[in-house]
Enzyme design. Structure first.
Site, PDB file in Angstrom:
ATOM      1  N   ALA A 250       0.798  -1.241   0.000  1.00 13.12           N
ATOM      2  CA  ALA A 250       0.000   0.000   0.000  1.00 13.12           C
ATOM      3  C   ALA A 250       0.825   1.284   0.000  1.00 13.12           C
ATOM      4  CB  ALA A 250      -1.010   0.030   1.148  1.00 13.12           C
ATOM      5  N   ALA A 251       2.153   1.179  -0.140  1.00 15.17           N
ATOM      6  CA  ALA A 251       2.951   2.412  -0.176  1.00 15.17           C
ATOM      7  C   ALA A 251       2.560   3.263  -1.394  1.00 15.17           C
ATOM      8  CB  ALA A 251       4.437   2.076  -0.213  1.00 15.17           C
ATOM      9  N   GLY A 252       2.344   2.599  -2.536  1.00 16.04           N
ATOM     10  CA  GLY A 252       1.929   3.331  -3.740  1.00 16.04           C
ATOM     11  C   GLY A 252       0.541   3.946  -3.568  1.00 16.04           C
ATOM     12  N   ASP A 253      -0.343   3.235  -2.905  1.00 17.81           N
ATOM     13  CA  ASP A 253      -1.703   3.751  -2.670  1.00 17.81           C
ATOM     14  C   ASP A 253      -1.628   4.980  -1.763  1.00 17.81           C
ATOM     15  OD1 ASP A 253      -2.261   1.372  -3.963  1.00 17.81           O
ATOM     16  OD2 ASP A 253      -2.708   0.306  -2.103  1.00 17.81           O
TER      17      ASP A 253
HETATM   18  O1  RIB Z   1      -1.593  -1.978  -3.055  1.00 17.29           O
HETATM   19  C1  RIB Z   1      -1.886  -2.880  -2.034  1.00 17.29           C
HETATM   20  C2  RIB Z   1      -3.215  -3.532  -2.278  1.00 17.29           C
HETATM   21  O2  RIB Z   1      -3.149  -4.337  -3.444  1.00 17.29           O
HETATM   22  C3  RIB Z   1      -3.640  -4.466  -1.173  1.00 17.29           C
HETATM   23  O3  RIB Z   1      -4.361  -3.824  -0.157  1.00 17.29           O
HETATM   24  C4  RIB Z   1      -4.415  -5.546  -1.910  1.00 17.29           C
HETATM   25  O4  RIB Z   1      -5.771  -5.569  -1.592  1.00 17.29           O
HETATM   26  C5  RIB Z   1      -4.175  -5.298  -3.382  1.00 17.29           C
HETATM   27  O5  RIB Z   1      -5.256  -4.746  -3.984  1.00 17.29           O
END
Ligand code: RIB
Length: 308
Positions: A250-253
């Protein structure tokens, strides 16, 4: 109103922490397994909300037990969740293994996310037309993302597409014209360019080559190396803050959610990117997807205390 809307995926992540990677055909015991909110779209929404944005999320869940967990965890973050319940579909699931060095492998069962269609997006047009910034990723159908991008831009929003996970087959470049900013990582950029940037100089060159495909340009995220961008003619790069990384999920998110928040406040590209890099760096020092995302007050302290 400074409003961020995310259209995209919502999953439950089943994350296991491993002392070492198993070989094919081998069984190993994991150190710990955690079930929590994930999905690139939901993570982006939580990141923006924790950093102060009034945030809406448009997505789809199934009718199984995971659906309630996902919806509840998202709403608890203060995100305005507009969730389409898809009959007979499973909620998206991600099976995540995190290795001893913090690297990860994700196996994704898209489920209800893949049922979100252009007509579902149309029904939620208010939150797209009212948004300042709209965030998209590649865990729902492309038609739904394109519909969201077109509606949002007709209302004057800035549309950011994070092409993650890497589209397969690669998207044709002319399709990117519906987005304002593209934010691939180096690997996703390689799918579009045919070569993978490894240094910040190469990142700048990659961003410069991708920029003409989108209305404003491209930002290439390069993990612990840094971020390079070419936006409205400005071509620059910044090295990543040095932190003790334990989990990069989730670093990119986080980067995208934080970027959207700061651009919605009218910050310059450079300041918004620098802030988003700090947020993403801090997220890598903690376990989990949505759970690892920082709040505004945590970013006010210097990241230096976390330096390796
Ligand atoms: O970017 C991380 C995410 O990728 C995770 O939370 C997982 O659900 C996938 O979608």
């Amino acid at each position: 109103m400074k409003f961020v809307t995310v259209v995209g995926s919502i999953n439950i992540d089943l994350t296991s922490y491993l002392d070492r990677w198993p070989k094919v055909g081998e069984t190993i015991a994991v150190r710990e397994t955690v079930s929590s909110l994930g999905g690139k779209g939901a993570n982006q929404a939580v990141a923006a909300a924790r950093l102060g944005a009034r945030t809406a999320f448009v997505g789809a869940i199934g009718t199984d037990g995971f659906a309630q967990q996902a919806a509840m965890e998202l709403r608890r973050e203060g995100v305005g969740a507009l969730l389409q319940e898809v009959p007979d579909a499973a909620t998206g699931l991600a099976f995540i293994d995190v290795g001893p060095d913090g690297g990860n492998m994700i196996r994704l069962a898209g489920g209800a996310n893949l049922k979100l269609g252009p007509s579902d997006i149309q029904r939620q047009k208010e939150v797209l037309l009212d948004a300042q910034v709209v965030l998209l990723q590649n865990e729902i159908g492309l038609e739904a993302s394109l519909q969201a991008a077109r509606l949002a831009r007709s209302g004057g929003a800035l549309v950011i597409m994070d092409p993650a996970p890497a589209p397969s087959p690669a998207w044709p470049r002319d399709l990117l014209a519906d987005f304002d900013i593209l934010t691939p990582n180096a690997h996703e950029a390689a799918g579009l360019l045919g070569w993978e940037p490894a240094t910040l100089d190469e990142g700048r060159e990659a961003a410069r080559q991708l920029a003409p495909c989108c209305a404003r340009g491209a930002i290439i995220t390069m993990g612990g190396t840094g971020v390079a961008w070419a936006l409205d003619g400005e071509v620059e790069a910044l090295p990543a803050p040095k932190v003790k990384t334990i989990d990069t999920v989730a670093a990119g998110d986080c980067f995208n959610g934080a970027l959207a928040r700061r651009l919605s406040l009218g910050e310059s590209y450079r300041d918004a990117i620098a802030f988003a890099m700090r947020a993403a760096a801090l997220a890598t020092t903690r376990k989990g997807a949505a759970a690892s995302l920082p709040r505004l007050d945590e970013l006010e302290a210097p990241l230096k205390s976390l330096s390796a």
